[in-house]
Design a protein around this motif. Structure first.
Motif, PDB file in Angstrom:
ATOM      1  N   THR A 186       0.840  -1.206   0.000  1.00 14.87           N
ATOM      2  CA  THR A 186       0.000   0.000   0.000  1.00 14.87           C
ATOM      3  C   THR A 186       0.869   1.248   0.000  1.00 14.87           C
ATOM      4  N   ASN A 187       1.891   1.244   0.830  1.00 14.66           N
ATOM      5  CA  ASN A 187       2.743   2.427   0.945  1.00 14.66           C
ATOM      6  C   ASN A 187       3.654   2.601  -0.259  1.00 14.66           C
ATOM      7  N   ILE A 188       4.059   1.505  -0.863  1.00 18.72           N
ATOM      8  CA  ILE A 188       4.827   1.620  -2.105  1.00 18.72           C
ATOM      9  C   ILE A 188       3.937   2.198  -3.205  1.00 18.72           C
ATOM     10  N   ALA A 189       2.678   1.752  -3.262  1.00 19.20           N
ATOM     11  CA  ALA A 189       1.730   2.246  -4.277  1.00 19.20           C
ATOM     12  C   ALA A 189       1.295   3.679  -4.013  1.00 19.20           C
ATOM     13  N   SER A 190       1.630   4.225  -2.853  1.00 16.68           N
ATOM     14  CA  SER A 190       1.290   5.619  -2.555  1.00 16.68           C
ATOM     15  C   SER A 190       2.320   6.580  -3.128  1.00 16.68           C
ATOM     16  N   GLY A 191       3.372   6.046  -3.708  1.00 19.75           N
ATOM     17  CA  GLY A 191       4.456   6.881  -4.215  1.00 19.75           C
ATOM     18  C   GLY A 191       4.227   7.359  -5.633  1.00 19.75           C
ATOM     19  N   THR A 192       5.309   7.464  -6.371  1.00 25.18           N
ATOM     20  CA  THR A 192       5.247   7.946  -7.746  1.00 25.18           C
ATOM     21  C   THR A 192       4.586   6.914  -8.651  1.00 25.18           C
ATOM     22  N   SER A 193       4.280   7.323  -9.874  1.00 27.66           N
ATOM     23  CA  SER A 193       3.694   6.380 -10.828  1.00 27.66           C
ATOM     24  C   SER A 193       4.624   5.200 -11.088  1.00 27.66           C
ATOM     25  N   GLU A 194       5.922   5.484 -11.158  1.00 22.79           N
ATOM     26  CA  GLU A 194       6.885   4.411 -11.389  1.00 22.79           C
ATOM     27  C   GLU A 194       6.861   3.415 -10.227  1.00 22.79           C
ATOM     28  N   GLN A 195       6.775   3.927  -9.009  1.00 27.82           N
ATOM     29  CA  GLN A 195       6.721   3.046  -7.841  1.00 27.82           C
ATOM     30  C   GLN A 195       5.422   2.251  -7.809  1.00 27.82           C
ATOM     31  N   THR A 196       4.320   2.909  -8.147  1.00 22.65           N
ATOM     32  CA  THR A 196       3.035   2.208  -8.203  1.00 22.65           C
ATOM     33  C   THR A 196       3.059   1.101  -9.258  1.00 22.65           C
ATOM     34  N   MET A 197       3.709   1.386 -10.380  1.00 25.01           N
ATOM     35  CA  MET A 197       3.761   0.391 -11.456  1.00 25.01           C
ATOM     36  C   MET A 197       4.510  -0.869 -11.042  1.00 25.01           C
ATOM     37  N   THR A 198       5.470  -0.748 -10.132  1.00 21.81           N
ATOM     38  CA  THR A 198       6.158  -1.966  -9.691  1.00 21.81           C
ATOM     39  C   THR A 198       5.191  -2.898  -8.977  1.00 21.81           C
ATOM     40  N   VAL A 199       4.228  -2.321  -8.260  1.00 24.58           N
ATOM     41  CA  VAL A 199       3.215  -3.134  -7.577  1.00 24.58           C
ATOM     42  C   VAL A 199       2.265  -3.760  -8.596  1.00 24.58           C
TER      43      VAL A 199
END
Length: 518
Positions: free
Chosen positions: A142-155
């Protein structure tokens, strides 16, 4: 050419002829960009779940080794190793350690943990036999997906979404809530991620989470996730996939919880921001009276979102605009036009401008509510962006008003501040005022009072500014100025004031019988 012949020649272009509803009642257009920027802090599209207790711990998380009681420092490589462990307790402790690092309020090391490979491991742990480990892994993602679009895309790329959807039906409420939060963050990343979720049937699954005994904190996350699934316009979401949330939003809008109510209104604003069929779907729920009631809210987040939705509904057809009027929407506008918040005044003026773009009966409601003095005041004293919206109110007013309504408008002292806006630095504002002046002169021409209106424009300082604008760099501006001057201010016999003519122009204080009259 006589005035009568001129009137016939101009009949085809007079007032509303050839103008669509989208031109008369303005959808978001250029104002949408301004308002999105202005309200970027009014609703958070991504939220990180912060554990406040973590802030008092040391930067490297301290854990208890399962084989001994002494505290140790767990490094990132040790966390990764522990999350892969065959020991269930070690997996839970290591996953919690990773989650704690990602839950720091200041500068969480999201990229560091992504590079260390924590995302695919957390996704795998969403199937762990221990619900506590599942919860910690979900929270971390959840907290990783709260970051930038690039970080969300990793999830997203780690195929977490299907597992989040499975967790929505978990018997453990905190796990289902955390999965909802994760999906809300993904939906908040943009149209692509939103459509991916909608395509996987996320909306009905989240709607099913609302039960009579759903805790308030969980309900907040549910409604916030729903609002993100309805959000973004380029492109807009599939309306068939989002409209199913409307009955629930109508049911929940009577809540007193500020956070939930704010996100309900934002969701309704996203749904209603479009064509009239979308507006009608919102109107059909019967939610308009409650939205108008919320225009009295002292909570800025609720007021802003409710006003945005009411404004969107006012852009619709006459029936939809009437719903706002009948619910008492105009009665709330005096307070809103007097707000200390520029963005509230601007949105209120934008809403009124779409009502004055309607028929003469709707314009009558604006007059009867006593809004003209407030409109003239912001036209004269408001912020530049507010003045532009006030100019739209006047120009739209002149598209459908009767000559009696125009007389009332003029007798409220509109002409001087309206003409003053011809000196604006904003080209669009100038164009709006020129359109309004052109409409006023056309109306006067139709009733044989062109000279009287032309003199009024001149005495209000308009002619001098029109002449100066003939040299404006914008082609549309100088062409419109040329047209107005040629029509109303040339030296030909039909447009000049002959000796002996009587001009019945004697402006009186407001609310008197003797004022400007055609």
């Amino acid at each position: 050419m006589s005035q009568k012949v001129a009137a016939i020649d101009r009949k085809a272009s007079f007032k509303n002829a050839g103008k669509s509803f989208d031109e008369m009642r303005r959808k978001r257009c250029e104002m949408n960009v301004e308002l999105r920027k202005a309200h970027k802090d009014d609703q958070l599209f991504k939220r990180r779940n912060i554990d406040q207790l973590d802030e008092i711990e040391e930067e490297n998380v301290t854990v208890i080794e399962p084989t001994c009681m002494s505290p140790i420092k767990m490094t990132v490589p040790e966390m990764i190793e522990g999350m892969k462990s065959s020991n269930p307790k070690m997996r839970m402790i290591a996953t919690r350690s990773a989650r704690k690092m990602l839950s720091k309020e200041r500068h969480p090391p999201i990229d560091e943990l992504i590079e260390a490979g924590v995302v695919p491991i957390c996704v795998e742990l969403l199937d762990d036999e221990n619900p506590n480990t599942q919860f910690e892994a979900t929270w971390a993602l959840t907290n990783i997906a709260s970051g930038t679009s690039e970080q969300t895309m990793t999830v997203i790329n780690a195929n977490a979404i299907p597992k989040f959807l499975q967790l929505l039906s978990s018997p453990h409420l905190n796990l289902a809530e955390q999965a909802t939060w994760a999906l809300g963050n993904i939906a908040g990343d943009g149209a692509r991620a939103r459509d991916l979720l909608l395509g996987l049937g996320t909306m009905p699954q989240i709607l099913a989470l609302v039960q009579p005994n759903t805790p308030t904190t969980f309900l907040r996350n549910i409604v916030w996730a729903i609002s993100n699934l309805c959000r973004n316009k380029n492109p807009a979401p599939d309306f068939e996939k989002i409209k199913i949330c409307l009955p629930l939003l109508n049911q929940l809008i009577h809540t007193t919880d500020v956070e939930t109510l704010s996100d309900i209104c934002w969701a309704l604003s996203y749904i209603s921001d479009g064509h009239n069929d979308k507006i009608q779907a919102v109107v059909d729920t019967g939610v308009v009276p409650r939205l108008v009631e919320l225009l009295d809210s002292e909570e800025t987040t609720i007021l802003t979102a409710a006003l945005r939705t009411v404004g969107n509904i006012a852009t619709g057809n006459d029936h939809q605009t009437d719903c706002v009027i009948q619910a008492g929407g105009l009665q709330k506008m005096k307070k809103l036009l007097s707000s200390s918040r520029v963005n509230i005044v601007k949105e209120a003026a934008w809403t009124i401008s779409n009502i004055t773009a309607g028929n003469s009966r709707q314009i009558d409601h604006v007059i009867q509510e006593g809004l003209l003095p407030y409109i003239v005041n912001i036209l004269e004293n408001g912020d530049a962006k507010v003045q532009k919206e006030a100019a739209w109110i006047i120009t739209n007013f002149t598209t459908s008003a009767t000559k009696e309504q125009v007389s009332m408008l003029i007798n409220h002292g509109v002409m001087v501040p309206f003409c003053n806006l011809l000196s604006s630095f904003d080209v669009k504002t100038i164009q709006v005022v020129l359109e309004g002046l052109d409409n006023l002169l056309e109306i006067a021409l139709q009733v044989g009072e062109l000279n009287q209106m032309a003199l009024l424009v001149e005495e209000s300082g308009g002619l001098e500014k029109l002449e100066a604008l003939q040299h404006h760099e914008n082609e549309t501006v100088y062409q419109k100025c040329y047209k107005i001057i040629s029509m109303a201010f040339n030296d030909s016999a039909e447009n000049s004031i002959e000796n002996g003519d009587t001009i019945e122009f004697n402006p009186q204080p407001v609310n008197t019988v003797n004022g400007f009259n055609f």
